[in-house]
Design a protein around this motif. Structure first.
Motif, PDB file in Angstrom:
ATOM      1  N   GLU A 258      16.381 -22.882 -53.832  1.00  0.00           N
ATOM      2  CA  GLU A 258      15.271 -22.746 -52.891  1.00  0.00           C
ATOM      3  C   GLU A 258      14.128 -22.012 -53.583  1.00  0.00           C
ATOM      4  OE1 GLU A 258      16.687 -20.498 -49.591  1.00  0.00           O
ATOM      5  OE2 GLU A 258      17.348 -18.793 -50.814  1.00  0.00           O
ATOM      6  N   GLY A 259      12.907 -22.340 -53.201  1.00  0.00           N
ATOM      7  CA  GLY A 259      11.732 -21.739 -53.821  1.00  0.00           C
ATOM      8  C   GLY A 259      11.444 -22.350 -55.176  1.00  0.00           C
ATOM      9  N   ALA A 260      10.470 -21.778 -55.872  1.00  0.00           N
ATOM     10  CA  ALA A 260      10.088 -22.191 -57.226  1.00  0.00           C
ATOM     11  C   ALA A 260       9.538 -23.614 -57.283  1.00  0.00           C
ATOM     12  CB  ALA A 260      11.257 -22.045 -58.198  1.00  0.00           C
ATOM     13  N   ASP A 261       8.952 -24.092 -56.180  1.00  0.00           N
ATOM     14  CA  ASP A 261       8.279 -25.391 -56.216  1.00  0.00           C
ATOM     15  C   ASP A 261       7.026 -25.287 -57.089  1.00  0.00           C
ATOM     16  OD1 ASP A 261      10.190 -26.016 -54.328  1.00  0.00           O
ATOM     17  OD2 ASP A 261       8.783 -26.044 -52.643  1.00  0.00           O
ATOM     18  N   THR A 262       6.530 -26.435 -57.529  1.00  0.00           N
ATOM     19  CA  THR A 262       5.256 -26.477 -58.250  1.00  0.00           C
ATOM     20  C   THR A 262       4.290 -27.367 -57.487  1.00  0.00           C
ATOM     21  OG1 THR A 262       6.355 -26.171 -60.388  1.00  0.00           O
ATOM     22  CG2 THR A 262       4.100 -26.991 -60.426  1.00  0.00           C
ATOM     23  N   LEU A 263       3.082 -26.875 -57.288  1.00  0.00           N
ATOM     24  CA  LEU A 263       2.035 -27.617 -56.597  1.00  0.00           C
ATOM     25  C   LEU A 263       1.105 -28.241 -57.624  1.00  0.00           C
ATOM     26  CD1 LEU A 263       1.165 -24.867 -53.963  1.00  0.00           C
ATOM     27  CD2 LEU A 263       2.600 -26.871 -53.592  1.00  0.00           C
ATOM     28  N   PHE A 264       0.677 -29.466 -57.354  1.00  0.00           N
ATOM     29  CA  PHE A 264      -0.257 -30.172 -58.231  1.00  0.00           C
ATOM     30  C   PHE A 264      -1.453 -30.635 -57.402  1.00  0.00           C
ATOM     31  CE2 PHE A 264       3.866 -30.580 -60.227  1.00  0.00           C
ATOM     32  CZ  PHE A 264       3.594 -30.371 -61.575  1.00  0.00           C
ATOM     33  N   ALA A 265      -2.638 -30.550 -57.992  1.00  0.00           N
ATOM     34  CA  ALA A 265      -3.867 -30.973 -57.307  1.00  0.00           C
ATOM     35  C   ALA A 265      -4.584 -32.020 -58.139  1.00  0.00           C
ATOM     36  CB  ALA A 265      -4.796 -29.778 -57.072  1.00  0.00           C
ATOM     37  N   SER A 266      -5.060 -33.066 -57.487  1.00  0.00           N
ATOM     38  CA  SER A 266      -5.847 -34.105 -58.152  1.00  0.00           C
ATOM     39  C   SER A 266      -7.305 -33.675 -58.211  1.00  0.00           C
ATOM     40  CB  SER A 266      -5.743 -35.429 -57.390  1.00  0.00           C
ATOM     41  OG  SER A 266      -6.675 -36.364 -57.916  1.00  0.00           O
TER      42      SER A 266
ATOM     43  N   PRO B 245       6.562 -18.629 -55.948  1.00  0.00           N
ATOM     44  CA  PRO B 245       7.605 -17.614 -56.131  1.00  0.00           C
ATOM     45  C   PRO B 245       8.985 -18.085 -55.664  1.00  0.00           C
ATOM     46  CG  PRO B 245       5.652 -16.695 -55.063  1.00  0.00           C
ATOM     47  CD  PRO B 245       5.502 -18.176 -55.030  1.00  0.00           C
ATOM     48  N   TYR B 246       9.983 -17.335 -56.084  1.00  0.00           N
ATOM     49  CA  TYR B 246      11.367 -17.539 -55.642  1.00  0.00           C
ATOM     50  C   TYR B 246      12.075 -16.196 -55.761  1.00  0.00           C
ATOM     51  CZ  TYR B 246      12.284 -17.643 -60.697  1.00  0.00           C
ATOM     52  OH  TYR B 246      12.356 -17.336 -62.027  1.00  0.00           O
ATOM     53  N   ASP B 247      13.308 -16.127 -55.274  1.00  0.00           N
ATOM     54  CA  ASP B 247      14.075 -14.884 -55.344  1.00  0.00           C
ATOM     55  C   ASP B 247      14.615 -14.737 -56.758  1.00  0.00           C
ATOM     56  OD1 ASP B 247      15.824 -12.755 -55.136  1.00  0.00           O
ATOM     57  OD2 ASP B 247      16.617 -13.350 -53.180  1.00  0.00           O
ATOM     58  N   ASP B 248      13.847 -14.071 -57.610  1.00  0.00           N
ATOM     59  CA  ASP B 248      14.218 -13.986 -59.016  1.00  0.00           C
ATOM     60  C   ASP B 248      15.294 -12.946 -59.297  1.00  0.00           C
ATOM     61  OD1 ASP B 248      12.595 -11.856 -58.493  1.00  0.00           O
ATOM     62  OD2 ASP B 248      11.104 -12.296 -60.024  1.00  0.00           O
ATOM     63  N   ASN B 249      15.688 -12.182 -58.296  1.00  0.00           N
ATOM     64  CA  ASN B 249      16.844 -11.301 -58.441  1.00  0.00           C
ATOM     65  C   ASN B 249      18.151 -12.027 -58.136  1.00  0.00           C
ATOM     66  OD1 ASN B 249      15.462  -8.821 -59.115  1.00  0.00           O
ATOM     67  ND2 ASN B 249      14.763  -8.756 -56.980  1.00  0.00           N
ATOM     68  N   LYS B 250      18.040 -13.079 -57.328  1.00  0.00           N
ATOM     69  CA  LYS B 250      19.218 -13.823 -56.883  1.00  0.00           C
ATOM     70  C   LYS B 250      19.481 -15.053 -57.732  1.00  0.00           C
ATOM     71  CE  LYS B 250      21.111 -15.815 -52.601  1.00  0.00           C
ATOM     72  NZ  LYS B 250      20.806 -16.081 -51.160  1.00  0.00           N
ATOM     73  N   TYR B 251      18.401 -15.693 -58.198  1.00  0.00           N
ATOM     74  CA  TYR B 251      18.530 -16.984 -58.867  1.00  0.00           C
ATOM     75  C   TYR B 251      17.989 -16.950 -60.292  1.00  0.00           C
ATOM     76  CZ  TYR B 251      19.029 -18.597 -54.022  1.00  0.00           C
ATOM     77  OH  TYR B 251      19.431 -18.771 -52.721  1.00  0.00           O
TER      78      TYR B 251
END
Length: 303
Positions: free
Chosen positions: A149-157, A282-288
Motif C-alpha cells: 500500500e502507498g508509494a504510488d507514482t503520479l504522472f502528468a501529461s 509517501p508510504y509507511d517506510d518503517n513498516k515496508y
C-alpha cells in the motif's frame, strides 16, 4: 486563473489513435489524453528490433508506457534501456549500488548500515534531470520490491496541460525561460543530509530552459516546469515569477492530465521526460521495504 481553466475535453481530439501503432504491440489506453499499457510482451526474452522500434514509437506518441510484472535482470534492464539511447550516470554516486552504474537505486533499505538507494527522492513534481543542459529523454523504472500500500507514482501529461491553456496564456509564456537549479532543489529536499560536494556542484550548475519546449520527434509543444527544481522565470520580478510558476504547476498536475500508477513487483514504467512530469507518493517506510531501479536515457538540449 481564468487563463488556464479550459475544459479538459477540448484537447481530447489530440488523443493518439491506437490503431496507427504497429501491430506488434498490444496497447491499452491509460488516460484519454496520454499513456498506454503494453500488454502481452515478455521482456525476459530479448525483444527484436521491430519490437523496440514499436516501443520507441509508442513512447513518442503516448509519453508513458506501463509493462506489468516484468521478470528481468539488471543486465536486461540496462540492455533494453540502451536501445532507447545513451544512458546517463546520476550525480549521487553513493546510490549507484548495483553492479551497473547506469542503475540509480531508489530505496529505504539499508545494508551493513548504509542505504542502498536514495530515499524520499522525487516526492515533488519534476522531470528527471531537467537541471542538466541536455536533460534526460526518458526513464525506465523497474520495481524490484514494492509496499502493498502507498508509494504510488503520479504522472502528468505536459502536452495536454499546455494544449489546455487559454491562448492568451500560451502566448504569454511561449518564449519565456526559467532557471533549473539542482543545488536549490537538493537544499530543499534533503536539508537533513550532508550538502553536495564541490565536485557534485560543479557537475550540476544552474541551467536555463524554455518554459514551453518542443518535442523533437512529434513537434508537439509542452510545458516544462516543475516544483522546487525551477528557481525562477528569467526577467520577471520575484513575486510575479513565483506566482506564475505556482499557477502553471497547479494547472499541470490537475486531475484531467494525471495518471496514478499503483506498483506491483516487476512493473516496468517508461516515460518521456520531454513531455511529462512525475511525483512519488509517501508510504509507511518503517513498516515496508521499497527497492526501485531507474535507468535514464540521455536527451537533447530543450528548444
Amino acid at each position: 486563473m481564468n487563463a488556464i481553466n479550459k475544459n479538459a475535453t477540448e484537447f481530447s481530439s489530440a488523443t493518439p489513435d491506437l490503431k496507427t501503432m504497429p501491430a506488434v504491440l498490444d496497447l491499452q489506453p491509460l488516460m484519454p489524453s496520454f499513456g498506454a499499457e503494453v500488454r502481452n510482451l515478455d521482456l525476459s526474452q530479448e525483444p527484436d528490433e521491430a519490437t523496440v522500434t514499436a516501443l520507441i514509437a509508442a513512447l513518442n506518441q503516448h509519453s508513458l508506457l506501463i509493462l506489468k510484472r516484468q521478470n528481468i535482470t539488471q543486465e536486461q534492464h540496462v540492455a533494453l534501456s540502451r536501445r532507447f539511447g545513451d544512458l546517463m550516470i546520476h550525480v549521487l554516486k553513493q546510490f549507484l549500488t548495483t553492479s551497473y552504474p547506469e542503475i540509480y537505486v531508489l530505496s529505504n533499505v539499508a545494508e551493513n548500515g548504509k542505504p542502498i538507494g536514495n530515499h524520499k527522492e522525487g516526492w515533488n513534481w519534476h522531470s528527471d534531470l531537467s537541471y542538466m543542459a541536455e536533460p534526460s529523454m526518458g526513464s525506465l523504472l523497474h520495481a524490484i520490491e514494492t509496499p502493498p500500500e502507498g508509494a504510488d507514482t503520479l504522472f502528468a501529461s505536459m502536452h495536454s496541460a499546455y494544449e489546455a491553456l487559454d491562448p492568451a496564456m500560451q502566448q504569454r509564456i511561449r518564449n519565456m525561460k526559467a532557471v533549473h537549479s539542482y543545488t536549490g532543489y537538493y537544499g530543499k529536499a534533503f536539508a537533513d543530509r550532508a550538502p553536495l560536494s564541490d565536485e557534485q556542484k560543479a557537475r550540476t550548475p544552474d541551467v536555463v530552459q524554455p518554459v514551453v519546449r518542443t518535442h523533437p520527434v512529434t513537434g508537439r509543444l509542452s510545458l516544462y516546469v516543475g516544483q522546487d527544481i525551477v528557481k525562477e522565470i528569467v526577467g520577471l520580478p520575484e513575486a510575479e515569477s513565483t506566482a506564475l510558476l505556482a499557477e502553471l504547476n497547479a494547472h499541470a498536475i490537475s486531475g484531467a492530465f494525471t495518471y496514478r500508477h499503483q506498483w506491483s513487483d516487476g512493473d516496468l514504467v517508461i516515460w518521456d521526460n520531454r513531455c511529462t512530469m512525475h511525483c512519488a507518493t509517501p508510504y509507511d517506510d518503517n513498516k515496508y521495504r521499497r527497492v526501485m531501479h531507474r535507468t535514464t536515457v540521455h536527451g537533447d538540449r530543450p528548444f
